[in-house]
Scaffold this motif. Structure first.
Motif, short mmCIF file in Angstrom:
data_model
loop_
_atom_site.label_atom_id
_atom_site.label_comp_id
_atom_site.label_asym_id
_atom_site.label_seq_id
_atom_site.Cartn_x
_atom_site.Cartn_y
_atom_site.Cartn_z
N THR A 91 0.67 -0.78 -0.20
CA THR A 91 0.08 0.57 0.30
C THR A 91 0.90 1.54 0.10
O THR A 91 0.05 2.72 -0.42
N GLU B 245 -8.80 5.38 8.74
CA GLU B 245 -7.71 5.03 8.31
C GLU B 245 -5.98 4.79 8.75
O GLU B 245 -4.71 4.61 7.90
N VAL C 247 -7.42 -1.93 6.65
CA VAL C 247 -7.67 -2.66 5.15
C VAL C 247 -8.74 -4.48 5.51
O VAL C 247 -8.79 -4.75 3.80
N MET D 56 -11.38 -5.00 2.52
CA MET D 56 -11.08 -4.87 1.79
C MET D 56 -10.25 -6.15 1.01
O MET D 56 -10.54 -7.51 0.28
N ASP E 263 -12.86 -8.99 0.20
CA ASP E 263 -13.74 -8.90 -1.18
C ASP E 263 -12.70 -8.69 -2.72
O ASP E 263 -11.63 -7.62 -2.56
N ARG E 264 -11.63 -9.69 -3.62
CA ARG E 264 -10.96 -9.86 -4.55
C ARG E 264 -11.19 -9.00 -5.15
O ARG E 264 -10.09 -8.12 -5.69
N ARG F 88 -11.61 -5.98 -4.16
CA ARG F 88 -11.07 -4.87 -4.28
C ARG F 88 -9.83 -4.06 -3.83
O ARG F 88 -9.11 -3.73 -2.94
N TYR F 89 -9.13 -5.22 -4.47
CA TYR F 89 -7.79 -5.79 -4.35
C TYR F 89 -6.75 -4.67 -5.08
O TYR F 89 -5.94 -3.99 -4.46
N GLU G 211 -8.18 -1.55 -4.68
CA GLU G 211 -7.52 -0.75 -4.15
C GLU G 211 -6.41 -0.16 -2.89
O GLU G 211 -6.32 0.84 -2.25
N LEU G 212 -5.83 -1.72 -2.55
CA LEU G 212 -4.77 -1.61 -1.93
C LEU G 212 -3.44 -1.34 -2.59
O LEU G 212 -2.68 -0.86 -1.12
#
Length: 305
Positions: free
Chosen positions: A152, A165, A172, A175, A178-179, A181-182, A184-185
């Motif tokens: 990240t 955050e 994290v 996320m 939910d694969r 949303r990976y 977004e990392l």
């Protein structure tokens, strides 16, 4: 302790000086300083660490912890894994440093050692915070946080961010479930320059290391296997040492066919490496206990070769 430990991913103790009540430890010179200087404390003029360098650092760090946990006798719990304690040589090879909080692991049938002196906030495993009981799986949790930092580009704890955050693991967690949303990392500084499938595997390793239940976290040897392939650098890339981390592709503009051949060779090597690692892991799983087998299967997903 460090004088008895020798591994390519541990900083070498050269010697020490003593004058009255003053003590000085002398370590080998690490040309690029700490990882934090290249990942977290960067300036606008700095080029960000590439994906391949980040995975190389993750793999080397995992190998250093594997040595401490599974090859040193008695085992050693590092207890203070964080970016400032990872030093880099001129080729971005990582070495663990600062063993001030390290402890000899449990021996003689004991399952843990007890201590109330904690490591750095944001990296400590939840069961360690609750009970003060220390095991090698405490380091595994810290490695999960460390791997998230590499993915990240965020600090484990950052008070300058919005409250939701500030603690990296808390931000994290939704996320990780939910694969989709990976992506977004991924560190925005990477600008999408990473293999999507490799990002998924790296996030999967981090998720397994961050399991709330210590017993289902992987051993560092499993993490080493999982990250080994991700650390492979494509043909045509090179490391450039210096204060500004960067990795540029070497291309010959007059020979596009040579570039295509390099990519083809790399693709073949990639497929072979995946097949070898998957087969090796399957053999290990046959000899593992059902409990360990369960989380090992979660680290490396099956792939179509």
């Amino acid at each position: 302790m460090l004088s008895l430990l020798h591994h390519p991913n541990l900083v070498n103790l050269v010697g020490y000086c003593a004058d009255g009540d003053q003590r000085l430890l002398v370590y080998e010179y690490m040309a690029l300083g700490s990882l934090a200087e290249h990942l977290l404390d960067t300036t606008p003029e700095q080029l960000p660490l590439s994906w391949h360098i980040r995975m190389k650092i993750a793999h080397g760090t995992a190998k250093g912890l594997e040595y401490l946990h599974e090859k040193a006798n008695p085992p050693v719990i590092y207890r203070d894994l964080k970016s400032p304690n990872i030093l880099l040589d001129e080729e971005y090879n990582p070495k663990l440093s600062d063993f001030g909080l390290a402890k000899l692991g449990p021996v003689g049938g004991k399952t843990h050692i007890s201590t109330r002196v904690m490591g750095t906030y944001g990296y400590c495993a939840p069961e360690y915070i609750r009970t003060g009981q220390l095991t090698v799986k405490t380091d595994v949790y810290s490695f999960g946080v460390f791997l998230l930092e590499l993915i990240t580009g965020r600090r484990a704890v950052d008070s300058s961010r919005p409250p939701s955050e500030q603690v990296l693991v808390n931000w994290v967690k939704p996320m990780l479930r939910d694969r989709k949303r990976y992506s977004e990392l991924a560190d925005p500084l990477l600008r999408g320059e990473y293999p999507e499938r490799d990002l998924g595997q790296a996030v999967g390793v981090a998720a397994m290391c961050l399991q709330e239940e210590a017993s289902v976290r992987p051993y560092m040897s499993d993490a080493v296997v999982a990250l080994g392939f991700l650390a492979e650098v494509p043909a045509g890339y090179k490391y450039k040492s210096g204060p500004i981390p960067q990795m540029k592709q070497v291309e010959d503009p007059s020979s596009t066919s040579s570039s295509k051949q390099d990519k083809s060779a790399y693709d073949r090597q990639k497929a072979v490496a995946e097949a070898i690692e998957w087969g090796s892991l399957r053999q290990k799983q046959k000899a593992q206990s059902p409990e360990k087998k369960a989380y090992s299967q979660g680290i490396i997903p099956s792939r179509s070769l």
